[in-house]
Structures are given as structure tokens and as C-alpha cells.
Scaffold this active site. Structure first.
Site, mmCIF file in Angstrom:
data_model
loop_
_atom_site.group_PDB
_atom_site.id
_atom_site.type_symbol
_atom_site.label_atom_id
_atom_site.label_comp_id
_atom_site.label_asym_id
_atom_site.label_seq_id
_atom_site.Cartn_x
_atom_site.Cartn_y
_atom_site.Cartn_z
ATOM 1 N N ALA A 288 -14.098 -11.764 1.861
ATOM 2 C CA ALA A 288 -13.871 -11.289 0.492
ATOM 3 C C ALA A 288 -15.170 -11.349 -0.315
ATOM 4 C CB ALA A 288 -12.789 -12.132 -0.176
ATOM 5 N N ASN B 251 -12.205 -1.551 4.874
ATOM 6 C CA ASN B 251 -10.796 -1.560 4.467
ATOM 7 C C ASN B 251 -10.272 -0.141 4.276
ATOM 8 O OD1 ASN B 251 -11.679 -0.818 1.881
ATOM 9 N ND2 ASN B 251 -10.051 -1.994 0.901
ATOM 10 N N LYS C 183 -10.071 -5.691 9.851
ATOM 11 C CA LYS C 183 -11.151 -5.076 9.077
ATOM 12 C C LYS C 183 -12.479 -5.007 9.843
ATOM 13 C CE LYS C 183 -9.280 -6.131 4.513
ATOM 14 N NZ LYS C 183 -9.498 -6.701 3.190
ATOM 15 N N SER D 11 0.805 -1.231 0.000
ATOM 16 C CA SER D 11 0.000 0.000 0.000
ATOM 17 C C SER D 11 0.836 1.278 0.000
ATOM 18 C CB SER D 11 -0.980 -0.005 1.178
ATOM 19 O OG SER D 11 -1.935 -1.014 0.979
HETATM 20 P P1 ATR Z 1 -11.494 -13.942 3.604
HETATM 21 O O1 ATR Z 1 -11.666 -12.702 4.398
HETATM 22 O O2 ATR Z 1 -10.196 -14.032 2.856
HETATM 23 O O3 ATR Z 1 -12.670 -14.249 2.735
HETATM 24 P P2 ATR Z 1 -12.411 -15.793 5.572
HETATM 25 O O4 ATR Z 1 -13.489 -14.850 5.954
HETATM 26 O O5 ATR Z 1 -11.649 -16.498 6.657
HETATM 27 O O6 ATR Z 1 -11.328 -15.103 4.687
HETATM 28 O O7 ATR Z 1 -13.038 -16.859 4.578
HETATM 29 C C1 ATR Z 1 -12.269 -17.840 3.973
HETATM 30 C C2 ATR Z 1 -13.107 -18.508 2.908
HETATM 31 O O8 ATR Z 1 -12.282 -19.440 2.209
HETATM 32 C C3 ATR Z 1 -14.295 -19.301 3.434
HETATM 33 O O9 ATR Z 1 -15.339 -19.218 2.503
HETATM 34 C C4 ATR Z 1 -13.728 -20.721 3.513
HETATM 35 O O10 ATR Z 1 -14.705 -21.747 3.416
HETATM 36 P P3 ATR Z 1 -15.466 -22.300 4.752
HETATM 37 O O11 ATR Z 1 -16.394 -21.199 5.160
HETATM 38 O O12 ATR Z 1 -16.190 -23.477 4.249
HETATM 39 O O13 ATR Z 1 -14.386 -22.582 5.741
HETATM 40 C C5 ATR Z 1 -12.894 -20.735 2.263
HETATM 41 N N1 ATR Z 1 -11.838 -21.754 2.256
HETATM 42 C C6 ATR Z 1 -10.693 -21.775 2.963
HETATM 43 N N2 ATR Z 1 -9.941 -22.854 2.628
HETATM 44 C C7 ATR Z 1 -10.635 -23.532 1.683
HETATM 45 C C8 ATR Z 1 -10.396 -24.732 0.930
HETATM 46 N N3 ATR Z 1 -9.285 -25.448 1.077
HETATM 47 N N4 ATR Z 1 -11.331 -25.109 0.024
HETATM 48 C C9 ATR Z 1 -12.457 -24.395 -0.146
HETATM 49 N N5 ATR Z 1 -12.745 -23.262 0.531
HETATM 50 C C10 ATR Z 1 -11.852 -22.838 1.431
#
Ligand code: ATR
Length: 272
Positions: free
Chosen positions: A131, A87, A66, A17
Site C-alpha cells: 500500500a 491493480n 497484484k 468493485s
Molecule cells: P499491504 O499490501 O496491505 O501493504 P503488506 O505488503 O503485507 O500489505 O504490508 C503490510 C504492512 O503492514 C507492513 O509494512 C507491515 O510491517 P512489517 O514490514 O514491519 O511487517 C505492517 N504491519 C502489519 N501488522 C502490523 C502491526 N501490528 N503493527 C505495525 N505494522 C504492521
């Protein structure tokens, strides 16, 4: 005194950033300083208030703060409220305005930089975390034919869809995607950060023109590799999103929209 801005996160040593905003300031002739702060887990609000008290005009917020940034805002935008995350913050006297530019940055990158408007397209969004929360409103406003969201934890996706309640948004399951085809496939899970592949059937890429990986600088992740093997013509990682969300914040703070193309070019790490 020169206007002060900063990004706050933990860890913060890899942040791009300050470089991005430094380039924006130089090319748009804006007089500002932009630093990086390693936030404390115990006293994030204190860190923000100290920066503000020292003349800070605005901040970018990255993981893991965040949610806390959203909570300390006095005036969160609709996008920030839906994402339950901010953000970007702007300080105006006692007011703390909060925004979430991640989704709009992603949308601009796909539509403007990569030349793939969402209107009328079938779009698949993998994940239901922070995200995705940020992306849903801007994506739906872009008028896709259908936006399908899948997540390992199906309840989480269903809950989020219910919160939004939009006719173009549908929740599916990974296994149920076998027979479905999409124009754009976007990996908004955190799977790539640990080198994993979301359990997406290869067939979803059959007629896809773009596979987009939100993670930046990870090269050909398992998701992008699969898309490439399936013959998807355009592969992208999150560098453009990173720069576009920064440009949105810059414009919000300064009233001037910086040029993003040269900055994206400078930060792009070839996908190989
Ligand atoms: P971010 O802010 O990056 O979105 P987050 O809020 O922790 O991070 O969310 C991570 C997302 O990645 C979730 O949708 C998670 O799925 P689950 O809710 O089922 O846990 C997904 N995710 C993480 N690892 C994964 C994997 N190996 N395969 C599929 N989805 C995954």
C-alpha cells in the site's frame, strides 16, 4: 457484444468493485458488464488470458494477485513499476497495460474529498508494504513539507526510501516519533485487519487535522480510536480511496470520469 470487465482476487466474495463499476456505468451512460472472478493460485495467468480471450477489455486486481498481474503485463506504468504491483489491467490486442491506481486514489480522497491538500504539510505514513509503495510517488508529487515513513521492519522502509531517493522522503523509527508532530497521519499498515495498533506514540496526533485508515469497513480501528482520543478532528477510512481508485481505472478504460461522491456516500459505513 457488451464490453466485459471484471475484478479478480481470492477470496472475492466481499468485493465491492462490481457494485462500484455498475454505478459508474449507469450514471455515465457506459454500456459495459463488470463481474467478479475467484482466481486460482496455481494458474492466475491462465485466468487472465481466458477472460481476455472471451472478450475481456480490462480487469481490476486484488489480493493476492497484484504482483503477478504486474509481472504478466507487457507495458507497466511507472507507478506500477515502482509499486511492483498492478491493480488494473487493460487489454489492447496483444498488449497488456498495467496500472496502479491505489496511491492516486488515496491522494484524491485526501485532497479532494476530505479537503486536505498535502502541499506544505508534514505527513506521516505508517507501513512499508504494498500500500505504501503505491502511495509514495503520488504523495511526493503533491509537494508535502516532508513525508516521513515508519515501519516495524526498519530495513524494509530504508530500502524502499533508497529506491525512491527523494529529498522530501525520510525514514524514521516508531520510538523516534515521540517528539515529532504531523498534520496528516495515515495508517497504511495491515495492522487493523487483525485489530492491532501500530506502535505509534499518541503524541504524533497532537496537531494532526486528519487521521486516515486505509482499511475499509472496520469501524473505529485501534488506530482511529487513538486518533479520536487525541482530539483529531477528521477521521476517515478507506472507502473514498476504494471508490477513487475505481474511478481512475474506469476513466483509463472508458475515457470518461465518473462522479464518485454518490458512490462514496452509498458505501460509507459510519465510524463508530
Ligand atoms: P499491504 O499490501 O496491505 O501493504 P503488506 O505488503 O503485507 O500489505 O504490508 C503490510 C504492512 O503492514 C507492513 O509494512 C507491515 O510491517 P512489517 O514490514 O514491519 O511487517 C505492517 N504491519 C502489519 N501488522 C502490523 C502491526 N501490528 N503493527 C505495525 N505494522 C504492521
Amino acid at each position: 457484444m457488451t464490453d466485459q470487465y471484471a475484478v479478480i482476487g481470492r477470496p472475492i466474495n466481499h468485493t465491492k468493485s462490481p457494485l462500484i463499476h455498475g454505478l459508474f456505468a449507469a450514471t455515465s451512460g457506459q454500456d459495459l458488464e463488470y463481474g467478479a472472478i475467484e482466481g486460482s493460485l496455481e494458474d492466475f495467468a491462465g485466468d487472465v488470458h481466458r477472460f481476455c480471450a472471451q472478450g475481456g477489455r480490462g480487469m481490476n486486481i486484488t489480493a493476492p494477485f497484484k504482483l503477478q498481474a504486474f509481472q504478466l503485463a507487457t507495458e507497466p506504468s511507472e507507478r506500477a513499476r515502482l509499486a511492483k504491483a498492478a491493480n488494473a489491467l487493460k487489454f489492447e490486442g496483444e498488449r497488456v497495460l498495467a496500472e496502479n491506481f491505489d496511491g492516486i486514489g488515496l491522494l484524491r480522497d485526501i485532497e479532494v474529498n476530505l479537503g486536505q491538500p498535502l502541499a506544505g504539510k508534514r505527513v506521516l505514513l505508517l507501513g512499508a508494504g504494498g500500500a505504501v509503495r503505491g502511495a509514495l510517488l503520488p504523495f511526493l508529487a503533491a509537494g508535502p513539507a516532508e513525508l516521513v515513513m515508519v515501519n516495524r521492519d526498519e530495513q524494509k522502509a530504508a530500502g524502499l526510501a533508497q529506491e525512491i531517493g527523494h529529498p522530501l522522503l525520510r525514514v524514521s523509527r516508531y520510538e523516534a516519533l515521540e517528539e515529532e508532530r504531523f498534520d496528516l497521519v495515515i495508517n497504511a499498515t495491515s495492522a487493523s485487519l487483525v485489530g492491532e495498533l501500530p506502535p505509534v506514540p499518541a503524541g504524533v496526533f497532537d496537531r494532526a487535522v486528519l487521521a486516515y485508515e486505509l482499511a475499509y469497513g472496520k469501524g473505529l480501528t485501534p488506530f482511529l480510536r487513538l486518533a479520536k482520543e487525541q482530539g483529531v478532528a477528521q477521521l476517515a477510512d478507506g472507502v473514498g480511496m476504494l471508490v477513487e481508485q475505481a474511478a481512475e481505472a474506469f476513466a483509463w478504460w472508458r475515457g470518461v470520469r465518473p462522479e464518485t461522491r454518490p458512490v462514496i456516500d452509498q458505501l460509507t459505513i459510519p465510524l463508530q
